[in-house]
Scaffold this active site. Structure first.
Site, PDB file in Angstrom:
ATOM      1  N   ASP A 283       0.991  -1.066  -0.049  1.00 43.90           N
ATOM      2  CA  ASP A 283      -0.098   0.067   0.017  1.00 43.90           C
ATOM      3  C   ASP A 283       0.898   1.278  -0.181  1.00 43.90           C
ATOM      4  OD1 ASP A 283      -3.238   0.163   1.014  1.00 43.90           O
ATOM      5  OD2 ASP A 283      -2.169   1.943   0.995  1.00 43.90           O
TER       6      ASP A 283
ATOM      7  N   LYS B 157     -12.535   2.566 -14.280  1.00 45.03           N
ATOM      8  CA  LYS B 157     -13.024   1.229 -13.983  1.00 45.03           C
ATOM      9  C   LYS B 157     -13.844   0.523 -15.163  1.00 45.03           C
ATOM     10  CE  LYS B 157     -12.166   1.421  -9.706  1.00 45.03           C
ATOM     11  NZ  LYS B 157     -11.294   0.522  -8.752  1.00 45.03           N
TER      12      LYS B 157
ATOM     13  N   THR C 287     -16.384   1.254   3.445  1.00 47.01           N
ATOM     14  CA  THR C 287     -14.948   1.257   3.787  1.00 47.01           C
ATOM     15  C   THR C 287     -14.666   2.778   3.793  1.00 47.01           C
ATOM     16  OG1 THR C 287     -14.299   1.788   1.365  1.00 47.01           O
ATOM     17  CG2 THR C 287     -14.503  -0.727   2.032  1.00 47.01           C
TER      18      THR C 287
ATOM     19  N   ILE D 136     -19.547  -0.254  -0.984  1.00 50.07           N
ATOM     20  CA  ILE D 136     -19.278  -1.295   0.143  1.00 50.07           C
ATOM     21  C   ILE D 136     -18.774  -0.063   1.374  1.00 50.07           C
ATOM     22  CG2 ILE D 136     -17.579  -2.793   0.858  1.00 50.07           C
ATOM     23  CD1 ILE D 136     -19.184  -3.453  -1.397  1.00 50.07           C
TER      24      ILE D 136
ATOM     25  N   TYR E  94     -13.386   8.134 -12.573  1.00 49.66           N
ATOM     26  CA  TYR E  94     -13.493   7.035 -11.801  1.00 49.66           C
ATOM     27  C   TYR E  94     -14.230   5.988 -12.797  1.00 49.66           C
ATOM     28  CZ  TYR E  94     -14.512   3.889  -8.006  1.00 49.66           C
ATOM     29  OH  TYR E  94     -14.289   2.598  -7.285  1.00 49.66           O
TER      30      TYR E  94
ATOM     31  N   ASN F 167      -5.653  -4.187  -6.553  1.00 47.29           N
ATOM     32  CA  ASN F 167      -7.088  -3.331  -5.833  1.00 47.29           C
ATOM     33  C   ASN F 167      -6.921  -2.108  -5.302  1.00 47.29           C
ATOM     34  OD1 ASN F 167      -9.272  -3.955  -3.720  1.00 47.29           O
ATOM     35  ND2 ASN F 167      -7.708  -3.025  -2.419  1.00 47.29           N
TER      36      ASN F 167
HETATM   37  P1  NAP Z   1      -9.847   2.376   0.771  1.00 41.58           P
HETATM   38  O1  NAP Z   1     -10.486   1.839   2.144  1.00 41.58           O
HETATM   39  O2  NAP Z   1      -9.864   3.817   0.709  1.00 41.58           O
HETATM   40  O3  NAP Z   1      -8.610   1.516   0.732  1.00 41.58           O
HETATM   41  C1  NAP Z   1      -7.625   2.013  -0.654  1.00 41.58           C
HETATM   42  C2  NAP Z   1      -6.118   1.711  -0.102  1.00 41.58           C
HETATM   43  O4  NAP Z   1      -5.612   1.982  -1.387  1.00 41.58           O
HETATM   44  C3  NAP Z   1      -5.972   2.691   0.632  1.00 41.58           C
HETATM   45  O5  NAP Z   1      -5.030   2.156   1.833  1.00 41.58           O
HETATM   46  C4  NAP Z   1      -5.182   3.749  -0.063  1.00 41.58           C
HETATM   47  O6  NAP Z   1      -4.116   4.409   0.669  1.00 41.58           O
HETATM   48  C5  NAP Z   1      -4.633   2.808  -1.150  1.00 41.58           C
HETATM   49  N1  NAP Z   1      -3.796   3.724  -2.187  1.00 41.58           N
HETATM   50  C6  NAP Z   1      -4.266   4.846  -2.815  1.00 41.58           C
HETATM   51  N2  NAP Z   1      -3.415   5.155  -3.455  1.00 41.58           N
HETATM   52  C7  NAP Z   1      -2.489   4.277  -3.898  1.00 41.58           C
HETATM   53  C8  NAP Z   1      -1.333   4.084  -4.843  1.00 41.58           C
HETATM   54  N3  NAP Z   1      -1.297   4.783  -5.511  1.00 41.58           N
HETATM   55  N4  NAP Z   1      -0.816   3.084  -4.460  1.00 41.58           N
HETATM   56  C9  NAP Z   1      -0.899   1.902  -3.539  1.00 41.58           C
HETATM   57  N5  NAP Z   1      -1.896   2.324  -2.727  1.00 41.58           N
HETATM   58  C10 NAP Z   1      -2.706   3.056  -2.758  1.00 41.58           C
HETATM   59  O7  NAP Z   1     -10.916   2.022  -0.461  1.00 41.58           O
HETATM   60  P2  NAP Z   1     -11.759   0.497  -0.670  1.00 41.58           P
HETATM   61  O8  NAP Z   1     -13.130   0.886  -0.637  1.00 41.58           O
HETATM   62  O9  NAP Z   1     -10.985  -0.640   0.090  1.00 41.58           O
HETATM   63  O10 NAP Z   1     -11.234   0.392  -2.250  1.00 41.58           O
HETATM   64  C11 NAP Z   1     -10.503  -0.819  -2.680  1.00 41.58           C
HETATM   65  C12 NAP Z   1     -10.851  -0.687  -4.309  1.00 41.58           C
HETATM   66  O11 NAP Z   1     -12.355  -1.225  -4.368  1.00 41.58           O
HETATM   67  C13 NAP Z   1     -10.559   0.458  -5.017  1.00 41.58           C
HETATM   68  O12 NAP Z   1     -10.008  -0.102  -6.246  1.00 41.58           O
HETATM   69  C14 NAP Z   1     -11.948   0.869  -5.246  1.00 41.58           C
HETATM   70  O13 NAP Z   1     -12.014   1.793  -6.357  1.00 41.58           O
HETATM   71  C15 NAP Z   1     -12.604  -0.366  -5.390  1.00 41.58           C
HETATM   72  N6  NAP Z   1     -14.178  -0.145  -5.148  1.00 41.58           N
HETATM   73  C16 NAP Z   1     -14.643   0.387  -3.953  1.00 41.58           C
HETATM   74  C17 NAP Z   1     -15.933   0.339  -3.768  1.00 41.58           C
HETATM   75  C18 NAP Z   1     -16.524   0.900  -2.338  1.00 41.58           C
HETATM   76  O14 NAP Z   1     -17.748   1.175  -2.342  1.00 41.58           O
HETATM   77  N7  NAP Z   1     -15.748   0.902  -1.452  1.00 41.58           N
HETATM   78  C19 NAP Z   1     -16.943   0.087  -4.721  1.00 41.58           C
HETATM   79  C20 NAP Z   1     -16.296  -0.649  -5.859  1.00 41.58           C
HETATM   80  C21 NAP Z   1     -14.905  -0.499  -6.144  1.00 41.58           C
HETATM   81  P3  NAP Z   1      -4.431   5.929   1.280  1.00 41.58           P
HETATM   82  O15 NAP Z   1      -5.751   5.608   2.194  1.00 41.58           O
HETATM   83  O16 NAP Z   1      -3.350   6.427   2.048  1.00 41.58           O
HETATM   84  O17 NAP Z   1      -5.119   6.660  -0.026  1.00 41.58           O
END
Ligand code: NAP
Length: 257
Positions: free
Chosen positions: A37, A166, A197, A195, A162, A90
Site C-alpha cells: 500500500d 473502471k 470502507t 461497500i 472513476y 486492488n
Molecule cells: P480504501 O479503504 O480507501 O482503500 C484503498 C487503499 O488503497 C488505501 O489504503 C489507499 O491508501 C491505497 N492507495 C491509494 N492510492 C494508492 C497508490 N497509488 N498505490 C498504492 N496504494 C494506494 O478503499 P476501498 O473501498 O477498500 O477500495 C479498494 C478498491 O475497491 C478500489 O480500487 C476501489 O475503487 C474499489 N471499489 C470500492 C468500492 C466501495 O464502495 N468501497 C466500490 C467499488 C469499487 P490511502 O488511504 O493512503 O490513499
C-alpha cells in the site's frame, strides 16, 4: 478451508477496506500474503495482524503508479515466500482529479497486469483479480455530484474519471485474459457495489447518504469488505479454474436493475 496452502499473493491497497479484507481472507485460507500500500504503516499493520494469527505475511510500501516499483514488489514476493501465485490489483481512489484517478485506478492496474502476467507465465501460471466496480459496467448514480456542482461545470469530473478508469479495468481484464489464457494465467475482475470502507465514508456521512445508497441496492443494504474478499478469493482459486476474463458484479443487485 485451505485452498491457498503453499501459495503466495501480492495484494495492493492492503492497508484498508477491501484490500485488507482480501489479505485476511487469503491468509485464513493458508496463503502467504505480501500486503502492499502507499500507506506503508497501514500495510505493516495489516501484515502484523496476519502474523499474529500465525499466517505468513509481510508488508511493502508501494505506489501502484510506479511501474518499476510494482515489478520490484513482485520480485520481493518471490524472494520472501518462494512463489507468486495470486495478484490482487486492488488499490484505488475515489474523488480524485482526472489525472490522479487514471494514474492510480487504471495505469496502476495495467502495470500490475503487465508485470504480473509475464512473471506468472514464466513460472507456469497464476491468477489475477482486478478490483473494478459497478462503475466499470454502468454510469454511477448516488455520487457526490450535486446539481449546483454540475451547473458550475466541474462536478462530473471525478465521477467521470472513476467510471472511465473502471471501464478501462474491465477492458484490461478481458484483454489480458485472452492474451495469457494459453499460458495458464487467469485474469478476472470483481465489480463491487457500494461497500462500507473509508472510501465511501464521505458519501455515507452526508445527511441521508447511507439510506440513499442502500436504496440503490435491491438487497437493501451496503456491502461489507469481507463479501468482496470472498468473491475475489473464489475467482483467484482453483475453484474458478475455468473462469477467465469475467467482470463479476458483487453488488447486492445494483446492476440487475
Ligand atoms: P480504501 O479503504 O480507501 O482503500 C484503498 C487503499 O488503497 C488505501 O489504503 C489507499 O491508501 C491505497 N492507495 C491509494 N492510492 C494508492 C497508490 N497509488 N498505490 C498504492 N496504494 C494506494 O478503499 P476501498 O473501498 O477498500 O477500495 C479498494 C478498491 O475497491 C478500489 O480500487 C476501489 O475503487 C474499489 N471499489 C470500492 C468500492 C466501495 O464502495 N468501497 C466500490 C467499488 C469499487 P490511502 O488511504 O493512503 O490513499
Amino acid at each position: 478451508m485451505d485452498r491457498y496452502e503453499g501459495s503466495t499473493a501480492l495484494v495492493t491497497g492492503a492497508a484498508s477496506g477491501i484490500g485488507r479484507a482480501m489479505a485476511e481472507r487469503l491468509a485464513e485460507e493458508g496463503c502467504a500474503v505480501v500486503c502492499a500500500d502507499i500507506d506503508g504503516e497501514g500495510a505493516e499493520d495489516t501484515a502484523a495482524q496476519l502474523l499474529e494469527k500465525g499466517s505468513r505475511a509481510s508488508a511493502i510500501k508501494l505506489d501502484v503508479t510506479d511501474s518499476t516499483a510494482i515489478k520490484e514488489a513482485i520480485e520481493k514476493t518471490i524472494d520472501e515466500f518462494g512463489s507468486f501465485d495470486v495478484l490482487m490489483n486492488n488499490a484505488g481512489i475515489a474523488g480524485g482529479s482526472w489525472e490522479d484517478t487514471i494514474d492510480i485506478n487504471l495505469s496502476g492496474v495495467y502495470y500490475g497486469l503487465q508485470h504480473g502476467c509475464r512473471v506468472m507465465a514464466q513460472r507456469g501460471g497464476g491468477s489475477i483479480v482486478n478490483t473494478a466496480s459497478v462503475a466499470g459496467l454502468n454510469g454511477l448514480v448516488g455520487t457526490t455530484v450535486t446539481p449546483e456542482e454540475l451547473l458550475q461545470g466541474e462536478g462530473a469530473v471525478g465521477t467521470g474519471a472513476y467510471t472511465a478508469a473502471k471501464h478501462g479495468v474491465v477492458g484490461l481484464t478481458r484483454q489480458f485474459a485472452v492474451t495469457y489464457g494459453k499460458l495458464n494465467v487467469r485474469v478476472n475482475a470483481i465489480c463491487p457495489g457500494y461497500i462500507v470502507t473509508p472510501m465511501t465514508a464521505p458519501f455515507r456521512e452526508r445527511e441521508g447518504g447511507t439510506e440513499f445508497l442502500e436504496s440503490l441496492h435491491p438487497i437493501g443494504r451496503l456491502g461489507e469488505s469481507e463479501e468482496i474478499a470472498s468473491a475475489a478469493a473464489f475467482l483467484a482459486s482453483s475453484d474458478a479454474s475455468f473462469i477467465t476474463g469475467i467482470a463479476l458484479p458483487v453488488d447486492g443487485g445494483y446492476t440487475a436493475r
